[in-house]
Design an enzyme around this catalytic site. Structure first.
Site, short mmCIF file in Angstrom:
data_model
loop_
_atom_site.label_atom_id
_atom_site.label_comp_id
_atom_site.label_asym_id
_atom_site.label_seq_id
_atom_site.Cartn_x
_atom_site.Cartn_y
_atom_site.Cartn_z
N HIS A 91 0.81 -1.21 0.00
CA HIS A 91 0.00 0.00 0.00
C HIS A 91 0.86 1.27 0.00
O HIS A 91 0.35 2.37 -0.23
CB HIS A 91 -0.98 0.01 1.18
CG HIS A 91 -0.36 0.29 2.50
ND1 HIS A 91 0.00 -0.71 3.39
CD2 HIS A 91 0.00 1.46 3.10
CE1 HIS A 91 0.52 -0.16 4.48
NE2 HIS A 91 0.54 1.15 4.33
N ASP B 171 -0.53 -7.49 1.31
CA ASP B 171 0.08 -6.16 1.40
C ASP B 171 1.61 -6.27 1.50
O ASP B 171 2.21 -5.92 2.51
CB ASP B 171 -0.49 -5.42 2.61
CG ASP B 171 -0.18 -3.93 2.57
OD1 ASP B 171 0.22 -3.44 1.51
OD2 ASP B 171 -0.33 -3.28 3.62
N SER C 64 43.84 -3.26 11.18
CA SER C 64 44.12 -3.55 9.77
C SER C 64 43.08 -4.50 9.19
O SER C 64 42.70 -5.49 9.83
CB SER C 64 45.51 -4.17 9.62
OG SER C 64 46.50 -3.24 9.93
N GLY C 65 42.63 -4.19 7.99
CA GLY C 65 41.62 -5.00 7.32
C GLY C 65 40.21 -4.59 7.63
O GLY C 65 39.26 -5.04 6.98
#
Length: 249
Positions: A64, A113, A199-200
């Site tokens: 809706h 819906d 890190s990473g």
């Protein structure tokens, strides 16, 4: 995400037109960004409906909402928001490329819906402007003198620094060279930085996953800010080549 997970997410949602104008009554504010699956469907910048992110490019919402939210330049889906009004680094805005109401919605709207919203994938960008605010998340050290990891996940906002400044003699002096595939970010006082153990981890700018923590000479030194690998078009193309293709929709 499995079907059972999806049902868990939407079990408490009101999915009938009668609930379209209601707000959450008698509740409490959730912890910021603790519901990353929540989507805000917006028309001309105004929130009209909520939704649930069920795949990276797909949001599930109520059918809706279709009459208040159309496909086009004026419609957007916002992910990563806590406040609708405040400027949050975690927010990411997507265009809408397709609306798919449940097949039985027109004949029986109260029982069907449901609608799928397909998001327009943002174009990858190759660079970040100096001054851009980004967030770094990780379990890295919180004290530059005691380089042991944090027990809890932490996050800090850093500012992108121009390559010219980062390569200057007062900063890294080309050791290492901050190339177009890298970016520096920190703050003028050296109080906001990534550190050993981060890190990473992700560098998120404007709500978009933009890079990875790569390194830096020191922690918490304004003239030796964190160095990040950018997720450029070239890098993203490599990722796409290496990852298995998703199943056909």
């Amino acid at each position: 995400m499995t079907a059972s997970s999806l049902l868990f997410l939407v079990a408490a949602a009101c999915l009938t037109p009668a609930c379209s104008s209601e707000e959450v009554i008698g509740g409490r504010e959730v912890a910021p960004h603790s519901r990353p699956f929540m989507a805000s469907l917006q028309y001309h910048g105004e929130h009209v409906c909520g939704g649930v992110l069920i795949r990276p490019q797909w949001v599930l919402t109520a059918a809706h909402c279709h009459h208040r939210f159309a496909r086009g330049q004026s419609s957007h889906v916002v992910l990563g928001a806590h406040s609708l009004s405040k400027d949050e680094a975690s927010k990411q805005t997507f265009g809408v490329t397709k609306l798919i109401p449940f097949s039985g919605f027109n004949s029986d709207p109260e029982s069907h819906d449901i609608m799928l919203v397909k998001l327009l994938q943002p174009r990858p960008r190759d660079d970040l402007r100096a001054g851009t605010k980004c967030r770094v998340t990780g379990w890295g050290a919180t004290d530059p003198e005691v380089l042991s990891p944090s027990d809890t996940l932490r996050e800090v906002t850093v500012t992108v620094i121009s390559r010219k400044l980062c390569n200057s003699p007062s900063y890294y002096n080309h050791q290492p060279v901050i190339t177009k595939g890298l970016v520096c970010a920190g703050d003028t006082k050296g109080q906001k930085d990534s550190c050993q153990g981060d890190s990473g981890g992700p560098l998120v700018c404007g709500g978009a996953f933009s890079g990875l923590v790569s390194g830096g000479l020191k922690c918490g030194d304004a003239k030796k800010p964190g160095v990040y690998t950018l997720l450029t078009r070239k890098v993203q193309a490599w990722i796409q080549r290496k990852l298995p293709r998703p199943p056909a929709e």
